[in-house]
Design an enzyme around this catalytic site. Structure first.
Site, PDB file in Angstrom:
ATOM      1  N   HIS A  71      52.441  32.748 -38.962  1.00  0.00           N
ATOM      2  CA  HIS A  71      53.468  31.923 -38.309  1.00  0.00           C
ATOM      3  C   HIS A  71      54.795  31.970 -39.050  1.00  0.00           C
ATOM      4  CE1 HIS A  71      49.730  30.151 -36.460  1.00  0.00           C
ATOM      5  NE2 HIS A  71      50.426  30.588 -35.432  1.00  0.00           N
ATOM      6  N   ASP A  95      48.798  27.208 -29.972  1.00  0.00           N
ATOM      7  CA  ASP A  95      48.325  26.374 -31.089  1.00  0.00           C
ATOM      8  C   ASP A  95      49.475  25.604 -31.737  1.00  0.00           C
ATOM      9  OD1 ASP A  95      48.019  29.600 -32.194  1.00  0.00           O
ATOM     10  OD2 ASP A  95      49.593  28.317 -33.019  1.00  0.00           O
ATOM     11  N   ASP A 146      52.272  31.544 -16.726  1.00  0.00           N
ATOM     12  CA  ASP A 146      52.105  32.916 -17.219  1.00  0.00           C
ATOM     13  C   ASP A 146      53.451  33.398 -17.741  1.00  0.00           C
ATOM     14  OD1 ASP A 146      50.773  35.978 -15.707  1.00  0.00           O
ATOM     15  OD2 ASP A 146      52.064  35.680 -17.447  1.00  0.00           O
ATOM     16  N   ASP A 164      54.084  35.378 -29.087  1.00  0.00           N
ATOM     17  CA  ASP A 164      52.939  35.029 -29.937  1.00  0.00           C
ATOM     18  C   ASP A 164      51.694  35.064 -29.043  1.00  0.00           C
ATOM     19  OD1 ASP A 164      51.937  31.978 -31.707  1.00  0.00           O
ATOM     20  OD2 ASP A 164      51.119  34.019 -31.673  1.00  0.00           O
ATOM     21  N   SER A 165      51.337  36.261 -28.623  1.00  0.00           N
ATOM     22  CA  SER A 165      50.283  36.384 -27.608  1.00  0.00           C
ATOM     23  C   SER A 165      48.932  36.604 -28.280  1.00  0.00           C
ATOM     24  CB  SER A 165      50.571  37.606 -26.720  1.00  0.00           C
ATOM     25  OG  SER A 165      50.276  38.776 -27.475  1.00  0.00           O
ATOM     26  N   ASP A 167      45.263  38.897 -28.057  1.00  0.00           N
ATOM     27  CA  ASP A 167      45.091  40.354 -27.964  1.00  0.00           C
ATOM     28  C   ASP A 167      45.265  40.806 -26.515  1.00  0.00           C
ATOM     29  OD1 ASP A 167      42.459  39.267 -29.889  1.00  0.00           O
ATOM     30  OD2 ASP A 167      44.082  40.458 -30.757  1.00  0.00           O
ATOM     31  N   PRO A 171      44.172  37.202 -19.910  1.00  0.00           N
ATOM     32  CA  PRO A 171      45.527  36.825 -19.466  1.00  0.00           C
ATOM     33  C   PRO A 171      46.639  37.432 -20.314  1.00  0.00           C
ATOM     34  CG  PRO A 171      44.407  34.963 -20.506  1.00  0.00           C
ATOM     35  CD  PRO A 171      43.386  36.039 -20.341  1.00  0.00           C
TER      36      PRO A 171
HETATM   37  N1  SAM Z   1      48.363  34.186 -33.358  1.00  0.00           N
HETATM   38  C1  SAM Z   1      47.304  34.545 -32.461  1.00  0.00           C
HETATM   39  C2  SAM Z   1      47.025  36.004 -32.507  1.00  0.00           C
HETATM   40  O1  SAM Z   1      47.848  36.759 -33.051  1.00  0.00           O
HETATM   41  O2  SAM Z   1      45.969  36.371 -32.009  1.00  0.00           O
HETATM   42  C3  SAM Z   1      47.639  34.128 -31.055  1.00  0.00           C
HETATM   43  C4  SAM Z   1      48.140  32.742 -30.987  1.00  0.00           C
HETATM   44  S1  SAM Z   1      48.080  31.878 -29.545  1.00  0.00           S
HETATM   45  C5  SAM Z   1      46.563  31.040 -29.676  1.00  0.00           C
HETATM   46  C6  SAM Z   1      47.866  33.039 -28.240  1.00  0.00           C
HETATM   47  C7  SAM Z   1      48.128  32.288 -26.943  1.00  0.00           C
HETATM   48  O3  SAM Z   1      48.530  33.170 -25.901  1.00  0.00           O
HETATM   49  C8  SAM Z   1      46.896  31.535 -26.372  1.00  0.00           C
HETATM   50  O4  SAM Z   1      47.130  30.150 -26.436  1.00  0.00           O
HETATM   51  C9  SAM Z   1      46.781  32.034 -24.928  1.00  0.00           C
HETATM   52  O5  SAM Z   1      46.367  31.025 -24.029  1.00  0.00           O
HETATM   53  C10 SAM Z   1      48.205  32.503 -24.674  1.00  0.00           C
HETATM   54  N2  SAM Z   1      48.367  33.453 -23.572  1.00  0.00           N
HETATM   55  C11 SAM Z   1      47.558  34.480 -23.237  1.00  0.00           C
HETATM   56  N3  SAM Z   1      48.050  35.136 -22.161  1.00  0.00           N
HETATM   57  C12 SAM Z   1      49.211  34.502 -21.818  1.00  0.00           C
HETATM   58  C13 SAM Z   1      50.188  34.707 -20.801  1.00  0.00           C
HETATM   59  N4  SAM Z   1      50.070  35.710 -19.911  1.00  0.00           N
HETATM   60  N5  SAM Z   1      51.257  33.885 -20.755  1.00  0.00           N
HETATM   61  C14 SAM Z   1      51.386  32.861 -21.648  1.00  0.00           C
HETATM   62  N6  SAM Z   1      50.493  32.602 -22.638  1.00  0.00           N
HETATM   63  C15 SAM Z   1      49.418  33.427 -22.715  1.00  0.00           C
END
Ligand code: SAM
Length: 286
Positions: A71, A95, A146, A164-165, A167, A171
């Site tokens: 972060h 998070d 999204d 900060d997505s 993998d 989604p």
């Molecule tokens: N730091 C972590 C990593 O590198 O794996 C990821 C942090 S954060 C938990 C990832 C977030 O992306 C999740 O909360 C997930 O719900 C969100 N996410 C996944 N696909 C998404 C999308 N299309 N649009 C917005 N948020 C999305």
């Protein structure tokens, strides 16, 4: 027999495998939450070695012990290069760790966070108070959408965009596609910076290669930087710094770091510079 004897007998382990053939395994003290949102399975576990951790679709998102690395590096590298990062957009980041770091910068006037899964935010607020402090900041606009749809429809523009997505599965897969990167660039102000987490060059060379070839067609300056994140697959993790006008080293004024009065556990000016030094096998990928 002592309790210690029974404690050793009581073995519960969480294992995250890469390709089903290598992985990380952590001894679990307690499972604190298990649920299913419309988007993914959500688990919170307490480990002996890494504190509490958030697990989505069976993959570690962060642990209390090492989340500061990721972060701090996704946030402070671009925010100390951009001369005036007033408007920031965060895609994903449910998070709260990334907006926590972004909101520490006094130049930041407004943060828009676009997270697809509201349950991730609720779980983080409940189990990770040190991660979710940013959700109560009046500068935050939190949208549950999204991120790929948002950047297509939004009319706003931003100084810094952070992806900060998770993998590129489920989604989050769309957040690694050219269409998303193109639309996100439309949202960037003149002189803006785009940073995305771009997986592990050690375990995910194909994802890295494809992502950088797309971004290099979109931006003049595209630079990978690395960080050491022990709970992530292989622990070697990458981010991509993109901008048409700004360079992550040439335009980095290190006096801004000491002038900010902010303290960090991982980030500092030497780490900022060193993060852009790439091993040869990584250079070959991009
Ligand atoms: N730091 C972590 C990593 O590198 O794996 C990821 C942090 S954060 C938990 C990832 C977030 O992306 C999740 O909360 C997930 O719900 C969100 N996410 C996944 N696909 C998404 C999308 N299309 N649009 C917005 N948020 C999305």
């Amino acid at each position: 027999m002592s309790f210690k004897y029974f404690e050793d007998l009581w073995n519960m382990w969480y294992t995250e495998l890469h390709n089903g053939t290598a992985g990380l395994t952590l001894k679990i003290k307690k499972v604190l939450y298990s649920g299913e949102s419309p988007f993914q399975r959500i688990d919170v576990m307490e480990t002996y070695e890494y504190g509490k951790m958030l697990v989505l679709y069976g993959s570690i998102m962060f642990t209390e012990r090492d989340e500061f690395v990721y972060h701090e590096m996704i946030s402070h590298v671009p925010l100390f290069v951009h001369p005036s990062p007033e408007e920031v957009l965060v895609i994903g980041g449910g998070d709260g760790g990334t907006i926590r770091e972004v909101l520490r910068h006094r130049e930041v006037r407004a943060v828009t966070m676009v997270e697809i899964d509201s349950q991730v935010v609720e779980v983080s607020k409940k189990f990770f108070p040190t991660m979710s402090v940013g959700f109560s900041d009046p500068r935050l606009r939190l949208l549950f959408k999204d991120g790929a749809e948002f950047v297509k429809e939004d009319q706003g523009s931003y100084d810094v965009i952070l992806v900060d997505s998770a993998d590129p599965v489920g989604p989050a897969d769309i957040l690694f596609r050219e269409e998303f990167f193109r639309s996100a660039k439309e949202r960037l102000k003149q002189g803006g910076i785009f940073v995305a987490q771009t997986e592990s060059p050690f375990y995910h060379p194909d994802i890295v290669k494809n992502t950088y070839s797309v971004l290099k067609n979109l931006y003049k300056n595209v630079h990978m930087y690395l960080a050491w994140i022990p709970a992530y697959p292989s622990a070697l993790w990458s981010f991509c710094f993109c901008s048409d006008e700004l360079h992550p080293l040439r335009d980095f004024k290190e006096e801004r770091v000491s002038g900010s009065g902010l303290e960090f556990k991982y980030y500092n000016p030497e780490v900022h510079r060193a993060a852009f030094a790439l091993p040869n096998f990584v250079k070959k990928l991009i």
